[in-house]
Design an enzyme around this catalytic site. Structure first.
Site, short mmCIF file in Angstrom:
data_model
loop_
_atom_site.label_atom_id
_atom_site.label_comp_id
_atom_site.label_asym_id
_atom_site.label_seq_id
_atom_site.Cartn_x
_atom_site.Cartn_y
_atom_site.Cartn_z
N ASP A 147 23.77 30.16 -28.45
CA ASP A 147 24.74 30.58 -29.63
C ASP A 147 23.96 31.68 -30.30
OD1 ASP A 147 26.91 31.06 -31.11
OD2 ASP A 147 26.54 29.10 -32.14
N THR A 162 -7.42 0.76 -10.82
CA THR A 162 -8.15 1.80 -10.46
C THR A 162 -7.33 2.99 -9.89
OG1 THR A 162 -8.53 1.24 -8.24
CG2 THR A 162 -9.85 0.47 -9.78
N ALA A 172 0.83 -1.15 -0.05
CA ALA A 172 0.01 -0.04 0.18
C ALA A 172 0.86 1.20 -0.09
CB ALA A 172 -0.98 0.02 1.30
#
Length: 885
Positions: free
Chosen positions: A331, A723, A285
């Protein structure tokens, strides 16, 4: 035979150098001597960095702290019999690794497709004969034969030449071609001013020459720069630093929580196996498994978006680093300018005329065409000219200044071919660096016309009359013309003077440059790109300093800087310090250097020092370049940006980004994209961490208060991989805020998650936790449901609450119903997809068993919806009260 190379060859006479190298102008080296020298000095080639192999690129994808933890979680899963969970984590690791691997591999292949073709053979004198040999076989002492259009394969001292001019911008940054001589120079002469030398990697643009090779391979000036490039250290990108810091915090949090819960449970008398499973669930988790995938895809999408239009990004992390840039060192030639010469000013008949902007030219050229002095000036510029159409006939080929003269004639409405047919060329006197003039003799209806162009002072010295609207009069005002020339030079323009004389017969060799009629002056400039000023203005609004670092002349650099708006944002710049020469850098204080916008006549070592100075003062530095001279600074910078069209292989090899179109505006676009990506990364990190925090606290609290475990390890993995990932991906697809380029760059040391975002994350996580623990407590104590039902109600509540959590992410001061999240169609698609996947998890039998799902009544599902929306309501109330961002 020699065993060491001569030093300071530019300050010695040709005879001295030939004697030191033991070689002959007429014979060159003998083949035997050349082979012996090849063994002593080695082949004439630079030491190349070996490109990363595909295997190394693949292995590097695993060098991430989050990947380390996931691998550890996989091992623990298999050790304790959690095979399904272990396999699921392996899938996460492989997806992340392969996305990064294929994106970097594709970038390398795209870069290889841009590699330029280089000449590999040159003519030298060996045993008195001209022979063609491979460049790698050239040795010190070889007599090298050069012609227009050829690349120079080694450093050398010029012995003799005819009108030799060399383009040295790749080495020195000088935009104009350099006219060469063979005279000795003072010992302290700077590299860019060594006109009696030719250098490896540059190109002959005009004339021919015989050169004695003085250095090859790593001993050349190009080799010196190559060594500096190898010694310059790569910088770890800001996003890599920040993700590493975040990952380490998550790792320590994971270990602490897993250990604490296991110890507390054991003290409470729970079974050791149960506590290990709970600790494993917490570890799963705490680590947002979707974070590496989503971050990689977000960066890859930005990489592909830029590659489709304007830029090749060689490493994923470089996309975000672009958005963190605080200084761009750019440059001049070809990046801010068009990399071609154009006529800016014409001076004739005592008047100065500036060429108007596009759209305002027609009336100007109409007036000029009927001015006799202008007609003569254009005719002389066309006749005293060697420009020819390319073989395809699509463009003009030749000296850039001569191309500009032909362009001037065509733009003003003159027929160039008609002029040349009307005045056929008989003789050409090539440009000579001694007299600094060129002449042609053309037929003119039975007579001849001498046309001359060259340096103003030299042309004036051979003129005794001047062409005016009142006719040809005696030249009395030389000082006026000299002052005009000085004024134009002070504006950064290159000037050429023009003269002519009609004669009845072909003059003697010394009769071309005498008693000429002066026509006027033309001023040339490599003009700024049209889109550069707007891009620089945008950078200034975004708090980004743009610094010009060029090898070109200071006045030319200043002129372009003013034209593109570089000097509009000087702030506290000290008077007189608008432009600093390279040789003045060591004498200036850090404050003066940091307040300067333009550096001219800068060497590669000085570019490297400037990049280091900016980094030392806390800036994330972007460096643009195209030449070999830019490579060390490109590698040292946080983001090296090479030019794809005109960039040398050395520059492209060490750069992080390659621009397909060589335009500065593409850099501004890339910075915008980088900023959007970083803000999107922050959004989905808050989303993922707040969701994962809810999982951690729910499991921890349930374990401590003896509630049924609300989430099983496999359910957490399902949440984190399915999900969680899709809503996070939809956030990564956001288009960003409209005013993102009106904000200052983030401080380089600002983490992905500053304190205010950690507070926000905890608030959202606690709100979701309230919903999950609320439904668990309600189901366990009020509904008297069994452990499996409690677990399933908590699982579904967490799914829906996490999906609703995405609507917490807009800032507090915007509408809840109309914001960048609600307008993001990907977010709505992700929500629908995640709900379908959750339903699928129950409908498909094997998945239902793996996820431990059981049937729920409509009433129980109704309570799931209620507690999910309660979590959203809690978060919104706290947010509107000022508790979150």
């Amino acid at each position: 035979m020699i065993d060491k190379l001569p030093e300071k060859v530019f300050s010695e006479t040709v005879q001295t150098i030939l004697a030191q190298l033991k070689t002959s102008v007429e014979q060159g080296l003998s083949d035997t001597d050349a082979q012996a020298r090849l063994k002593v000095f080695g082949e004439n080639q630079l030491e190349k960095q070996r490109p990363k192999s595909a295997i190394l690129i693949f292995i590097e994808q695993f060098l991430d702290p989050v990947i380390y933890v996931l691998i550890a979680a996989t091992v623990l899963g298999f050790v304790f019999g959690e095979v399904v969970e272990g396999i699921a984590v392996v899938v996460v690791i492989l997806i992340t690794v392969f996305i990064g691997f294929f994106m970097e591999l594709q970038a390398r292949r795209s870069m290889e497709a841009l590699r330029e073709m280089t000449r590999g053979e040159s003519y030298v004198l060996r045993d008195g004969k001209e022979i063609l040999i491979e460049d790698s076989c050239i040795v010190p002492g070889d007599i090298l034969l050069l012609a227009s259009g050829e690349f120079i394969p080694a450093d050398g001292r010029i012995i003799e030449h005819e009108s030799l001019a060399v383009k040295e911008s790749a080495l020195t940054g000088e935009s104009f071609q350099i006219n060469k001589s063979n005279k000795p120079l003072p010992e302290g002469t700077a590299l860019a001013d060594r006109t009696n030398m030719v250098f490896c990697g540059t190109m002959v643009t005009r004339g021919t020459a015989k050169v004695v090779v003085t250095a090859t391979g790593g001993q050349t000036e190009l080799g010196t720069i190559s060594r500096m490039t190898r010694e310059a250290k790569d910088q770890i990108t800001p996003i890599e630093k920040k993700l590493n810091v975040l990952s380490k915090k998550l790792i320590w949090l994971t270990l602490f929580l897993a250990f604490a819960i296991a110890v507390v449970g054991y003290i409470q008398g729970r079974a050791l196996v149960q506590m290990i499973e709970t600790a494993f669930a917490l570890a799963v988790a705490a680590i947002p498994e979707g974070l590496p995938i989503v971050a990689t895809i977000a960066l890859a999408r930005g990489m592909l978006k830029l590659a489709k239009d304007r830029a090749i990004i060689k490493q994923l992390s470089s996309v975000e680093t672009l958005g963190n840039v605080g200084i761009i060192c750019t440059d001049k030639t070809g990046t801010l300018t068009e990399n071609k010469m154009e006529v800016q000013v014409t001076v004739f008949d005592g008047e100065q005329f500036s060429v108007p902007d596009a759209g305002e030219e027609q009336d100007f050229w109409e007036r000029c065409r009927y001015h006799h002095s202008f007609q003569k000036l254009v005719q002389t510029g066309v006749l005293c000219n060697n420009v020819k159409p390319s073989k395809e006939g699509k463009e003009l080929v030749g000296d850039p200044v001569e191309v500009a003269l032909v362009d001037l004639a065509m733009t003003a409405g003159f027929e160039v071919d008609h002029i040349r047919q009307q005045f056929p060329e008989v003789v050409e006197i090539p440009f000579d660096t001694t007299v600094k003039m060129m002449a042609t003799l053309n037929q003119l209806q039975g007579n001849y016309r001498i046309s001359v162009k060259g340096a103003l002072e030299n042309v004036l010295n051979v003129c005794d009359r001047v062409y005016t609207s009142e006719g040809i009069v005696k030249l009395r005002n030389q000082s006026y013309w000299l002052d005009k020339g000085n004024d134009l030079a002070a504006e950064g323009l290159r000037t050429l003077a023009f003269a002519f004389r009609d004669v009845e017969q072909e003059p003697a060799a010394d009769g071309y440059f005498e008693k000429l009629i002066f026509l006027g002056l033309i001023g040339f400039l490599d003009p700024p790109r049209e889109d550069v000023k707007a891009a620089i203005d945008t950078c200034h609004q975004a708090g980004i300093k743009v610094i010009m670092v060029t090898g070109d002349h200071p006045e030319t650099a200043r002129n372009i800087a003013e034209a593109v708006g570089l000097l509009d944002d000087l702030g506290d710049t000290l008077p007189g310090e608008i432009v600093i020469r390279g040789n003045e850098i060591e004498d200036r204080s850090e404050a003066q250097l940091l307040n300067t916008s333009v550096f001219a006549r800068v060497t590669p070592a000085q570019k490297l020092a400037l990049v280091s100075l900016y980094q030392k003062n806390g800036y994330v530095v972007g460096m643009t370049g195209d030449g070999v001279n830019d490579a060390p600074a490109l590698k040292k910078a946080d983001i090296g940006i090479a030019m794809g069209i005109r960039g040398t292989e050395a520059a492209k090899e060490v750069a992080d980004v390659i621009l397909r179109d060589d335009q500065f505006s593409s850099i501004e676009l890339a910075i915008r994209q980088g900023r959007i990506i970083f803000e999107n990364i922050r959004k989905f990190v808050v989303y993922l961490l707040s969701s994962n925090l809810a999982e951690i606290i729910s499991v921890a609290v349930a374990s401590l208060v003896s509630l049924p475990l609300p989430l099983l390890p496999i359910q957490i993995l399902y949440l984190n991989l399915i999900t969680d990932v899709f809503p996070a991906l939809s956030l990564a697809m956001g288009d960003g805020e409209k005013h993102i380029m009106n904000m200052d760059p983030r401080p380089p040391d600002e983490p992905i998650m500053p304190r205010k975002l950690w507070v926000t994350t905890f608030v959202y996580g606690l709100a979701i936790t309230a919903g999950v623990l609320g439904v668990s407590t309600f189901a366990h104590w009020y509904l008297k449901a069994g452990p499996e039902v409690v677990n399933n109600m908590a699982f579904y509540t967490l799914v829906l609450a996490q999906l609703l959590n995405v609507f917490n992410l807009p800032k507090r001061n915007v509408s809840f119903f109309n914001n960048e999240i609600t307008r993001n169609r990907w977010v709505w698609g992700a929500i629908v997809l995640c709900i379908l996947l959750t339903v699928l998890g129950y409908v498909v039998g094997p998945m239902r068993e793996v996820l431990s799902l059981v049937p729920l009544s409509w009433g129980q599902l109704g309570w799931v919806v209620v507690f999910s929306f309660v979590s959203l309501l809690i978060a919104q109330v706290i947010k509107r009260l000022g508790g979150t961002v």
